[in-house]
Design an enzyme around this catalytic site. Structure first.
Site, PDB file in Angstrom:
ATOM      1  N   SER A  94       0.798  -1.235   0.000  1.00  0.00           N
ATOM      2  CA  SER A  94       0.000   0.000   0.000  1.00  0.00           C
ATOM      3  C   SER A  94       0.826   1.279   0.000  1.00  0.00           C
ATOM      4  O   SER A  94       0.252   2.374  -0.044  1.00  0.00           O
ATOM      5  CB  SER A  94      -0.957   0.006   1.193  1.00  0.00           C
ATOM      6  OG  SER A  94      -2.037  -0.863   0.949  1.00  0.00           O
ATOM      7  N   LYS A 110      -0.030   3.752  -2.615  1.00  0.00           N
ATOM      8  CA  LYS A 110      -1.049   4.798  -2.477  1.00  0.00           C
ATOM      9  C   LYS A 110      -0.453   6.199  -2.310  1.00  0.00           C
ATOM     10  O   LYS A 110      -1.190   7.192  -2.412  1.00  0.00           O
ATOM     11  CB  LYS A 110      -1.972   4.474  -1.301  1.00  0.00           C
ATOM     12  CG  LYS A 110      -2.803   3.200  -1.512  1.00  0.00           C
ATOM     13  CD  LYS A 110      -3.765   2.975  -0.358  1.00  0.00           C
ATOM     14  CE  LYS A 110      -4.660   1.771  -0.593  1.00  0.00           C
ATOM     15  NZ  LYS A 110      -4.055   0.503  -0.193  1.00  0.00           N
ATOM     16  N   SER A 162      -5.971   3.113   4.613  1.00  0.00           N
ATOM     17  CA  SER A 162      -5.431   2.405   3.454  1.00  0.00           C
ATOM     18  C   SER A 162      -6.526   1.679   2.682  1.00  0.00           C
ATOM     19  O   SER A 162      -6.386   0.513   2.308  1.00  0.00           O
ATOM     20  CB  SER A 162      -4.348   1.405   3.891  1.00  0.00           C
ATOM     21  OG  SER A 162      -3.507   1.057   2.815  1.00  0.00           O
TER      22      SER A 162
END
Length: 333
Positions: free
Chosen positions: A121, A124, A177
Site C-alpha cells: 500500500s 497509495k 489504506s
C-alpha cells in the site's frame, strides 16, 4: 599520349562496382545500433506489464540500474553519493531502508536503497499525489461497482452509486489504506484501474523513478514495485502537498458521509503515531504476504524534518524508532 592507370584506392567513376564504402558504413551502423534495439525491446516488454493482471515483470527482488541520484527538475532528488551521517547495525534489518532529510534530500542512513521490491500500500502515495493534482476537495466521486469489489483493507462503507466528496475518499485512502477508496478515485480520474496505473507509470518516468512500476492504484498485487530511494522521492513530493500533509498526521478522523448516521469514523495504522513517537507527522503503511511490512514515516523535531523508508521490516515501529533516534542524535552532535 599515354593513359595513366588509376592508383589503387582512388575513387572509381560514379556507378563503378568498386565503390563499397557506403555498404561498409551501413554495416557498421547496423552493428552499432543492434544493442540499442535489444535494449528498447526489453524496455517495451517491461512497460507492457500494466494493470492487466498478467505475470509479474520482475522476480521478487532485483536492483535498479546504478544511478547515483535523481536529477529530474520536476522531482525531489535523493542524493546517494555522500557518506552516511551515522551507522547503526540492526540485528534483523529490513530488506531495504533509507533515512533522509525531507527538506534537502540528504541521505543519513541507507540499507540496499536500490533494491526493487513489492511495496504493497505504499503504492497509495503515488495515488494520492495524482488525486490532489486532479481533484478538488469537494468534487463528487461516484462509487462504482469496481470499488465495491475490492479485496484487502477498505473503508468498507462506500454506498454503491452514491457520490462521495473526493476529500473523504482521500482520507480513507491514506488513514485506513482503503483499497475501495483507491479504486473509486482511480475510476473517477482515469475511467478504470488500467488507465490510472498507466498514468502512475508516466508520472514515475517523468520524475526519474527508475525502480518504480505500478499495476494498480492500491498496491495489493506484487507487480507494484519500487525501491527505498524512489519512495523517498515520493515522500518529499507528498509532503509538499497541503491536502496530504493535513491527513497523514492524523491518528483518527471524523467526517460527513452519505451513510446511516451521516458520519464516518477512521482510525489510522501509523506505528509511530500509535506509539506516541514525538513529532510524527506522516505518512503511510503497507502490508502483503510478498511485500512484508512496509512503512514510510516522517518526523519533525528541532527544526529538522526526517523521513524513513522501511521495506519488508519484521518490526517497523522498532526499526523506525531506533533509526530516527540515531538520526536526530547525529544532527544534534
Amino acid at each position: 599520349m599515354s593513359r595513366r592507370r588509376p592508383r589503387r584506392g582512388s575513387a572509381p567513376l560514379a556507378g563503378g562496382r568498386r565503390r563499397r564504402r557506403p555498404i561498409q558504413l551501413l554495416a557498421t551502423v547496423v552493428l552499432l545500433l543492434a544493442p540499442l534495439a535489444v535494449a528498447a525491446a526489453a524496455y517495451l516488454a517491461f512497460a507492457s506489464d500494466d494493470a492487466g493482471g498478467g505475470p509479474a515483470a520482475l522476480p521478487i527482488a532485483t536492483h535498479a540500474p546504478p544511478v547515483r541520484h535523481i536529477s529530474k527538475p520536476t522531482a525531489a532528488p535523493i542524493a546517494l553519493d555522500r557518506v552516511d551521517a551515522f551507522h547503526l547495525a540492526l540485528r534483523k534489518p529490513p530488506r531495504a531502508g533509507l533515512v533522509f532529510d525531507v527538506a534537502t534530500g540528504d541521505v543519513l542512513w541507507r540499507h540496499d536503497p536500490l533494491l526493487i521490491l513489492p511495496v504493497a500500500s505504499l503504492t497509495k502515495i503515488m495515488t494520492a499525489l495524482i488525486v490532489v493534482d486532479r481533484t478538488r476537495p469537494a468534487d463528487p466521486v461516484r462509487i462504482t461497482q469496481a470499488a465495491l469489489n475490492y479485496q484487502g483493507s477498505g473503508v468498507g462503507l462506500l454506498p454503491k452509486g452514491r457520490r462521495v466528496r473526493a476529500e473523504a475518499l482521500l482520507n480513507g485512502l491514506l488513514i485506513v489504506s482503503g483499497n475501495d477508496a483507491a479504486i473509486a478515485l482511480a475510476d473517477h480520474i482515469a475511467g478504470n484501474e488500467r488507465r490510472f496505473a498507466a498514468m502512475m507509470n508516466r508520472r514515475a518516468r517523468r520524475w526519474g523513478l527508475t525502480c518504480t512500476h505500478f499495476v494498480s492504484s492500491h498496491g495489493l498485487e506484487a507487480g507494484n514495485r519500487s525501491c527505498a530511494r524512489d519512495l523517498a522521492v515520493l515522500t518529499r513530493l507528498a509532503m509538499r502537498k497541503q491536502r496530504i500533509r493535513r491527513i497523514v498526521r492524523l491518528s483518527q478522523a471524523e467526517m460527513r458521509f452519505p451513510i446511516k448516521g451521516g458520519k464516518l469514523f477512521l482510525t489510522g495504522h501509523n506505528p509511530l503515531i500509535r506509539a506516541g513517537y514525538a513529532g510524527t507527522i506522516g505518512l503511510k503503511t503497507g502490508y502483503t504476504g510478498e511485500a512484508g511490512r512496509c512503512f514510510v514515516g516522517v518526523v519533525q523535531r528541532a527544526g529538522h524534518r526526517l523521513g524513513i523508508v522501511l521495506l519488508n521490516s519484521r518490526d517497523p515501529a522498532k526499526h523506525a524508532e531506533k533509526l530516527l533516534d540515531a538520526a536526530f542524535e547525529s544532527l544534534a552532535a
